[in-house]
Design a protein around this motif. Structure first.
Motif, PDB file in Angstrom:
ATOM      1  N   GLU A 151       0.844  -1.194   0.000  1.00 46.26           N
ATOM      2  CA  GLU A 151       0.000   0.000   0.000  1.00 46.26           C
ATOM      3  C   GLU A 151       0.877   1.241   0.000  1.00 46.26           C
ATOM      4  O   GLU A 151       1.851   1.322   0.765  1.00 46.26           O
ATOM      5  CB  GLU A 151      -0.909   0.001   1.237  1.00 46.26           C
ATOM      6  CG  GLU A 151      -1.857   1.175   1.311  1.00 46.26           C
ATOM      7  CD  GLU A 151      -2.714   1.137   2.566  1.00 46.26           C
ATOM      8  OE1 GLU A 151      -3.410   2.138   2.830  1.00 46.26           O
ATOM      9  OE2 GLU A 151      -2.666   0.123   3.299  1.00 46.26           O
ATOM     10  N   ASP A 152       0.574   2.197  -0.908  1.00 47.34           N
ATOM     11  CA  ASP A 152       1.373   3.424  -0.932  1.00 47.34           C
ATOM     12  C   ASP A 152       0.810   4.448   0.047  1.00 47.34           C
ATOM     13  O   ASP A 152      -0.235   4.218   0.683  1.00 47.34           O
ATOM     14  CB  ASP A 152       1.483   3.989  -2.356  1.00 47.34           C
ATOM     15  CG  ASP A 152       0.151   4.461  -2.934  1.00 47.34           C
ATOM     16  OD1 ASP A 152      -0.776   4.731  -2.142  1.00 47.34           O
ATOM     17  OD2 ASP A 152       0.054   4.566  -4.176  1.00 47.34           O
ATOM     18  N   PHE A 191      -0.734   7.040  -0.386  1.00 45.76           N
ATOM     19  CA  PHE A 191      -2.010   7.634  -0.790  1.00 45.76           C
ATOM     20  C   PHE A 191      -3.171   6.672  -0.567  1.00 45.76           C
ATOM     21  O   PHE A 191      -4.313   6.957  -0.938  1.00 45.76           O
ATOM     22  CB  PHE A 191      -1.955   8.042  -2.268  1.00 45.76           C
ATOM     23  CG  PHE A 191      -0.798   8.954  -2.578  1.00 45.76           C
ATOM     24  CD1 PHE A 191      -0.838  10.304  -2.224  1.00 45.76           C
ATOM     25  CD2 PHE A 191       0.344   8.457  -3.183  1.00 45.76           C
ATOM     26  CE1 PHE A 191       0.237  11.131  -2.498  1.00 45.76           C
ATOM     27  CE2 PHE A 191       1.419   9.280  -3.456  1.00 45.76           C
ATOM     28  CZ  PHE A 191       1.373  10.625  -3.106  1.00 45.76           C
ATOM     29  N   GLY A 192      -2.878   5.503   0.005  1.00 48.47           N
ATOM     30  CA  GLY A 192      -3.925   4.532   0.301  1.00 48.47           C
ATOM     31  C   GLY A 192      -4.229   3.571  -0.822  1.00 48.47           C
ATOM     32  O   GLY A 192      -5.163   2.755  -0.718  1.00 48.47           O
ATOM     33  N   ASN A 193      -3.462   3.623  -1.917  1.00 50.86           N
ATOM     34  CA  ASN A 193      -3.678   2.696  -3.031  1.00 50.86           C
ATOM     35  C   ASN A 193      -3.080   1.328  -2.694  1.00 50.86           C
ATOM     36  O   ASN A 193      -1.919   1.247  -2.295  1.00 50.86           O
ATOM     37  CB  ASN A 193      -3.024   3.229  -4.307  1.00 50.86           C
ATOM     38  CG  ASN A 193      -3.594   4.567  -4.719  1.00 50.86           C
ATOM     39  OD1 ASN A 193      -4.808   4.720  -4.795  1.00 50.86           O
ATOM     40  ND2 ASN A 193      -2.718   5.536  -4.968  1.00 50.86           N
ATOM     41  N   GLU A 194      -3.895   0.289  -2.838  1.00 54.08           N
ATOM     42  CA  GLU A 194      -3.432  -1.063  -2.531  1.00 54.08           C
ATOM     43  C   GLU A 194      -3.129  -1.835  -3.812  1.00 54.08           C
ATOM     44  O   GLU A 194      -3.856  -1.727  -4.799  1.00 54.08           O
ATOM     45  CB  GLU A 194      -4.486  -1.830  -1.720  1.00 54.08           C
ATOM     46  CG  GLU A 194      -4.629  -1.343  -0.291  1.00 54.08           C
ATOM     47  CD  GLU A 194      -5.532  -2.248   0.533  1.00 54.08           C
ATOM     48  OE1 GLU A 194      -6.192  -3.127  -0.068  1.00 54.08           O
ATOM     49  OE2 GLU A 194      -5.576  -2.084   1.769  1.00 54.08           O
ATOM     50  N   TYR A 195      -2.056  -2.640  -3.765  1.00 51.53           N
ATOM     51  CA  TYR A 195      -1.657  -3.461  -4.902  1.00 51.53           C
ATOM     52  C   TYR A 195      -1.412  -4.887  -4.395  1.00 51.53           C
ATOM     53  O   TYR A 195      -0.701  -5.080  -3.403  1.00 51.53           O
ATOM     54  CB  TYR A 195      -0.397  -2.907  -5.561  1.00 51.53           C
ATOM     55  CG  TYR A 195      -0.556  -1.478  -6.033  1.00 51.53           C
ATOM     56  CD1 TYR A 195      -1.077  -1.201  -7.293  1.00 51.53           C
ATOM     57  CD2 TYR A 195      -0.218  -0.413  -5.194  1.00 51.53           C
ATOM     58  CE1 TYR A 195      -1.240   0.105  -7.728  1.00 51.53           C
ATOM     59  CE2 TYR A 195      -0.380   0.901  -5.613  1.00 51.53           C
ATOM     60  CZ  TYR A 195      -0.889   1.151  -6.879  1.00 51.53           C
ATOM     61  OH  TYR A 195      -1.064   2.447  -7.307  1.00 51.53           O
ATOM     62  N   HIS A 196      -2.016  -5.855  -5.077  1.00 54.04           N
ATOM     63  CA  HIS A 196      -1.937  -7.238  -4.618  1.00 54.04           C
ATOM     64  C   HIS A 196      -0.658  -7.916  -5.110  1.00 54.04           C
ATOM     65  O   HIS A 196      -0.340  -7.862  -6.299  1.00 54.04           O
ATOM     66  CB  HIS A 196      -3.154  -8.023  -5.092  1.00 54.04           C
ATOM     67  CG  HIS A 196      -4.422  -7.614  -4.398  1.00 54.04           C
ATOM     68  ND1 HIS A 196      -4.829  -8.162  -3.204  1.00 54.04           N
ATOM     69  CD2 HIS A 196      -5.343  -6.682  -4.721  1.00 54.04           C
ATOM     70  CE1 HIS A 196      -5.955  -7.599  -2.815  1.00 54.04           C
ATOM     71  NE2 HIS A 196      -6.296  -6.686  -3.725  1.00 54.04           N
ATOM     72  N   LYS A 203      -0.561  -5.458 -11.358  1.00 52.06           N
ATOM     73  CA  LYS A 203      -0.663  -4.027 -11.667  1.00 52.06           C
ATOM     74  C   LYS A 203       0.558  -3.303 -11.122  1.00 52.06           C
ATOM     75  O   LYS A 203       0.981  -3.560  -9.986  1.00 52.06           O
ATOM     76  CB  LYS A 203      -1.945  -3.449 -11.057  1.00 52.06           C
ATOM     77  CG  LYS A 203      -2.199  -1.994 -11.395  1.00 52.06           C
ATOM     78  CD  LYS A 203      -3.500  -1.529 -10.760  1.00 52.06           C
ATOM     79  CE  LYS A 203      -3.759  -0.040 -11.067  1.00 52.06           C
ATOM     80  NZ  LYS A 203      -4.997   0.434 -10.414  1.00 52.06           N
ATOM     81  N   PRO A 257       2.427  -0.279  -9.466  1.00 45.65           N
ATOM     82  CA  PRO A 257       2.048   0.887  -8.645  1.00 45.65           C
ATOM     83  C   PRO A 257       2.239   2.207  -9.406  1.00 45.65           C
ATOM     84  O   PRO A 257       3.138   2.335 -10.243  1.00 45.65           O
ATOM     85  CB  PRO A 257       3.003   0.789  -7.457  1.00 45.65           C
ATOM     86  CG  PRO A 257       3.353  -0.658  -7.369  1.00 45.65           C
ATOM     87  CD  PRO A 257       3.403  -1.136  -8.786  1.00 45.65           C
ATOM     88  N   GLU A 258       1.391   3.155  -9.096  1.00 50.06           N
ATOM     89  CA  GLU A 258       1.421   4.441  -9.811  1.00 50.06           C
ATOM     90  C   GLU A 258       2.597   5.306  -9.354  1.00 50.06           C
ATOM     91  O   GLU A 258       3.290   5.922 -10.166  1.00 50.06           O
ATOM     92  CB  GLU A 258       0.100   5.173  -9.569  1.00 50.06           C
ATOM     93  CG  GLU A 258      -0.033   6.463 -10.349  1.00 50.06           C
ATOM     94  CD  GLU A 258      -1.385   7.119 -10.141  1.00 50.06           C
ATOM     95  OE1 GLU A 258      -1.532   8.289 -10.569  1.00 50.06           O
ATOM     96  OE2 GLU A 258      -2.287   6.486  -9.553  1.00 50.06           O
ATOM     97  N   HIS A 259       2.843   5.345  -8.061  1.00 53.16           N
ATOM     98  CA  HIS A 259       3.895   6.203  -7.510  1.00 53.16           C
ATOM     99  C   HIS A 259       5.090   5.329  -7.123  1.00 53.16           C
ATOM    100  O   HIS A 259       5.201   4.856  -5.986  1.00 53.16           O
ATOM    101  CB  HIS A 259       3.368   6.976  -6.298  1.00 53.16           C
ATOM    102  CG  HIS A 259       2.111   7.751  -6.600  1.00 53.16           C
ATOM    103  ND1 HIS A 259       2.113   8.926  -7.319  1.00 53.16           N
ATOM    104  CD2 HIS A 259       0.820   7.492  -6.273  1.00 53.16           C
ATOM    105  CE1 HIS A 259       0.881   9.380  -7.429  1.00 53.16           C
ATOM    106  NE2 HIS A 259       0.066   8.530  -6.799  1.00 53.16           N
TER     107      HIS A 259
END
Length: 874
Positions: A511-512, A514-519, A536, A538-540
């Motif tokens: 989890e970054d 910003f609260g974005n979770e990646y499995h 996927k 991560p964006e950042h």
């Protein structure tokens, strides 16, 4: 000087030069997706060159087991045919990691070869890199060599021979080879040895290669200088023995002669009298070394990956022995004792695994000798058919059928074809093979190069102590799998365990900020790096992430992993010290454990093993873990080290009471956490190798609940209490047997009636009894029985029967023997032709044959066609 002394003198010499002597790495590679086998001495130090592992010792020497039979290092077809190629060979090497360089490497090579071993210096030549547009001539090495050799024996070499590269990218540099001229003096006077260097002359050979690693090949082909330079040398042990023992062939040295003489004795042949016999003996002598070491390391012959290569090598040896030594019974397994006598002093795994190796090899011999016997007859038929067509080519689809249906490897088909003056359509074979693979292919993966987010970040695994952590991304790459993109991420540290040692990889999330979770869907290991697999990206990428493993799944894995250690201990206690772990799978749902043992375990033995493990679980023994223990100290304490695994100087030791093993996996803190172990199956997976499957904790509870549900359903079905369920089942089985006997009796009576009816339908013409009939029967066996009975009771019979059996067409043809002999009738050939009418195929003997097909409607057409073809013969 004996081979064992030559090897030891090499190691002693470099130990005197302050080198640390390290053991050979396993020949079968387990933690490198780019490599199946160790094919060079540098493989075990690859991570140091790639800056993926720390330098523990700046000076190292060893004797490394190597295998070259696949990829660009494919020597298999030359092995035995010439006298200097081998599948498995030893590579003596000395290494410098950022310490000494060209001057010392050259000086010590000369000192060892000339001053210690006493090789005649006038027979030695050195090559250096001649230079090209990228890298200038290696004048530095040339100047050092001038101290020992006249300039006319220092030879310029091109990039192919004298510039070593690990791959398209990575560390590389010029190399300096040492060659020796072993020809007789009169031959040396005729032709200068300088002119034969690197010309594939069997007696002017390279014995040592000194590689000077001083550059790094970047993507795009750019070369840059390394901040530290390294030395990587490799000297062929077998060739060195040939030079020092004054022989003209590696096979004439005491590395091979004891094995060769034993083969000659067992086959009642004499080595050195006949070229084809000698080749066969050399093939067997070479190949048993490879096969024995592979099995000792846990790699059994099989039908895929490394196991297929080992099976292919062993089958090549069996084939040569069968054809040219007349060995129709297993005998190669008897060579393991000789191998232990010649190599056991340095490689202890052969002696310790001797019984297992012998049993596996013997079983493989038995199986392939049966295949050979059938396959050689098939090859004779194939070659005869090609001759009938005035062709010298074995068609690709025919070769593929021999390979796919009868287990005949392509190289053996090639070999047999060449002996008969034929060639194989390899392109056609590959087309057929690719067509088959296309139907079963699971994945085609392409991997991008790594993209770095942070440079020079060392990775650390912290999962022994933490299940979550703050982490930062170091690098990533894209992987295309089944046209679906996945992403591989490497972090500076991680709690995620990468799949290795039989334990599956962790899953979880990152989890970054910003609260974005990646499995994280899997975690794997390559070159000691832990790689997180994500669907996927991560964006950042430069953010700080929180890593959290799937904790319940990890805990179940830990229970199963600790249970394998207890299982190993219990098996040795019940079955004996010959039990060695040969593989394992540690998942979250179950475990499997492969071990060496030579017979099926009894129910009492399984119960005893299960009881010991569960007693250890109930004792709630605390885990004793030491993460940085010198390996010699660990072995002194009785830690189990597995053959085929590579251990460093410092190891992690796991102990539960008397169970002590070297292990890098995750474990419970005390055995009580496992809860319970239940063995669900015990089976054979190869000769001398058994497999136990088991469940623990919630998995064991689920297992018992499922079986309890079945028992309750049986209680309700039979309307009896639990203790009477088994007797009710036995009673039902007895009743079923009686009914089956009655059914068979009714069927027999029905066939008798049918036979009487059929005999009344026989028509006679020109002294021949014709019976062509569509029957109503339940099986093809019933038609077969009728055919044979009718043949015995009716003279000059032509019997053709058809039937619709469970929606499928069946044809049966039977001829009296005298009609076969008099008119040349052949039921097998006939049924193959007429089976086309029922969209099927078949075959058989001249007097009896049968066929099956998809179209019962075509039976009448088949009858008509058969009758027409038979009349044409009469």
């Amino acid at each position: 000087m004996k081979a064992a002394q030559i090897r030891q003198q090499f190691l002693d010499f470099f130990e005197s030069k302050k080198h640390t002597i390290v053991p050979s790495a396993p020949m079968v590679v387990k933690d490198d997706p780019t490599l199946m086998f160790t094919n060079a001495g540098m493989n075990q130090f690859k991570d140091i060159f790639l800056d993926l592992a720390p330098i523990k010792h700046t000076r190292v020497a060893d004797s490394q087991k190597c295998l070259r039979v696949s990829g660009k290092h494919n020597d298999l077809e030359e092995v035995g045919v010439d006298t200097y190629h081998h599948t498995m060979f030893e590579m003596l090497g000395n290494w410098s990691f950022g310490d000494y360089f060209k001057k010392e490497a050259i000086a010590w090579a000369w000192e060892l070869l000339v001053d210690v071993y006493g090789l005649p210096e006038e027979r030695l030549y050195a090559t250096i890199f001649e230079g090209n547009q990228e890298v200038p001539r290696d004048t530095e090495a040339f100047d050092f060599w001038k101290q020992y050799l006249p300039e006319d024996r220092i030879i310029n070499g091109n990039a192919k021979d004298n510039f070593w590269e690990m791959g398209e990218t990575g560390p590389c540099g010029p190399c300096s080879e040492i060659h020796i001229d072993l020809r007789d003096d009169d031959e040396r006077e005729k032709v200068n040895g300088r002119d034969l260097v690197n010309q594939d002359h069997p007696l002017v050979i390279e014995i040592w290669n000194l590689v000077f690693i001083q550059f790094n090949r970047k993507s795009g082909g750019v070369l840059e200088k390394l901040p530290k330079t390294h030395v990587d040398t490799g000297m062929g042990f077998e060739r060195l023995c040939m030079a020092l023992q004054g022989k003209k062939s590696n096979y004439d040295t005491d590395v091979f002669q004891p094995i060769i003489q034993r083969i000659a004795q067992l086959s009642n042949k004499e080595y050195g009298k006949d070229e084809q016999t000698d080749i066969a003996i050399r093939v067997v002598a070479d190949h048993i070394r490879t096969v024995a070491f592979s099995i000792a390391e846990g790699q059994l012959p099989s039908n895929n990956k490394a196991g297929y290569v080992i099976r292919r090598i062993l089958r090549r040896a069996i084939r040569y022995a069968y054809t040219f030594l007349g060995m129709k019974e297993p005998f190669i397994y008897e060579l393991v004792s000789v191998l232990d006598e010649t190599l056991g002093g340095h490689f202890e795994e052969i002696g310790k695994q001797k019984t297992l190796i012998e049993q596996v090899v013997k079983e493989e011999e038995n199986a392939f000798l049966r295949t050979l016997s059938n396959g050689l007859k098939l090859m004779d038929d194939v070659i005869q058919k090609a001759k009938n067509k005035d062709s010298k080519i074995i068609e690709g689809d025919v070769a593929f059928k021999l390979y796919d249906t009868y287990g005949f490897p392509l190289d053996l088909i090639d070999l047999i074809a060449r002996e008969q003056g034929f060639t194989v359509d390899n392109e056609g074979f590959n087309v057929a093979l690719e067509k088959q693979r296309a139907g079963s292919r699971t994945a085609i993966s392409e991997t991008d190069e790594w993209t770095f987010v942070r440079e020079n970040q060392a990775q650390e695994f912290i999962g022994y102590d933490y299940s979550e952590s703050k982490i930062e991304l170091v690098k990533y790459r894209t992987v295309t799998d089944k046209k679906k993109k996945l992403y591989h991420l490497v972090f500076n540290h991680t709690p995620f365990y990468g799949e290795s040692g039989g334990q599956i990889g962790d899953t979880g999330i990152i989890e970054d900020v910003f609260g974005n979770e990646y499995h994280v869907i899997n975690t794997i290991k390559e070159h000691n790096e832990i790689i997180h697999v994500l669907p996927k990206l991560p964006e950042h990428l430069d953010a700080t992430f929180s890593a959290k493993i799937a904790l319940e799944r990890r805990n179940n894995i830990k229970k199963n992993h600790s249970a394998t250690h207890l299982l190993h201990y219990a098996l040795r206690k019940v079955l004996g010290d010959h039990v060695q772990q040969k593989g394992s799978l540690v998942a979250d749902t179950h475990l499997s454990f492969d071990f060496s043992h030579f017979q099926k375990m009894t129910e009492n033995e399984i119960a005893e093993v299960e009881g010991i493990v569960n007693k250890l679980i109930q004792q709630n023994t605390i885990l004793q873990e030491e993460r940085a223990l010198p390996i010699d100290e660990a072995k002194k304490r009785g830690a189990m080290a597995l053959f085929g695994e590579k251990y460093g100087d410092v190891v992690r030791m796991i102990q539960f009471g008397d169970s002590v093993e070297l292990c890098g996996g995750t474990h419970v803190s005390s055995t009580g956490e496992i809860g319970l172990l239940k063995i669900t199956s015990e089976s054979s997976i190869a000769s001398g190798i058994r497999r136990i499957e088991a469940v623990t904790g919630n998995g064991a509870l689920k297992y018992f609940n499922e079986h309890l549900t079945i028992v309750k359903e049986l209680e309700q079905t039979f309307k009896v209490p639990t203790q009477k369920v088994l007797s009710s089942i036995h009673h039902l089985q007895e009743e079923n047997k009686k009914l089956q006997l009655k059914i068979k009796e009714y069927q027999k009576q029905a066939l008798t009636s049918l036979k009487k009816e059929l005999k009344g339908d026989v028509t006679e013409k020109d002294g021949i009894s014709w019976l062509i009939k569509k029957l109503e029967v339940e099986s093809a066996d019933q038609i077969r029985d009728l055919a044979y009975q009718l043949k015995g009771e009716i003279n000059n019979l032509i019997f053709i029967a058809g039937a619709n059996i469970k929606g499928k067409a069946n044809l049966t043809i039977m001829f009296s023997q005298n009609l076969v002999e008099k008119h040349g009738l052949h039921a097998g050939n006939l049924v193959r032709e007429v089976a086309k009418e029922i969209q099927g195929g078949g075959g058989g003997q001249p007097f009896f044959a049968s066929a099956g097909g998809r179209n019962p409607e075509g039976i009448e057409n088949a009858f008509a066609k058969a009758k027409e073809m038979i009349k044409a013969k009469l």
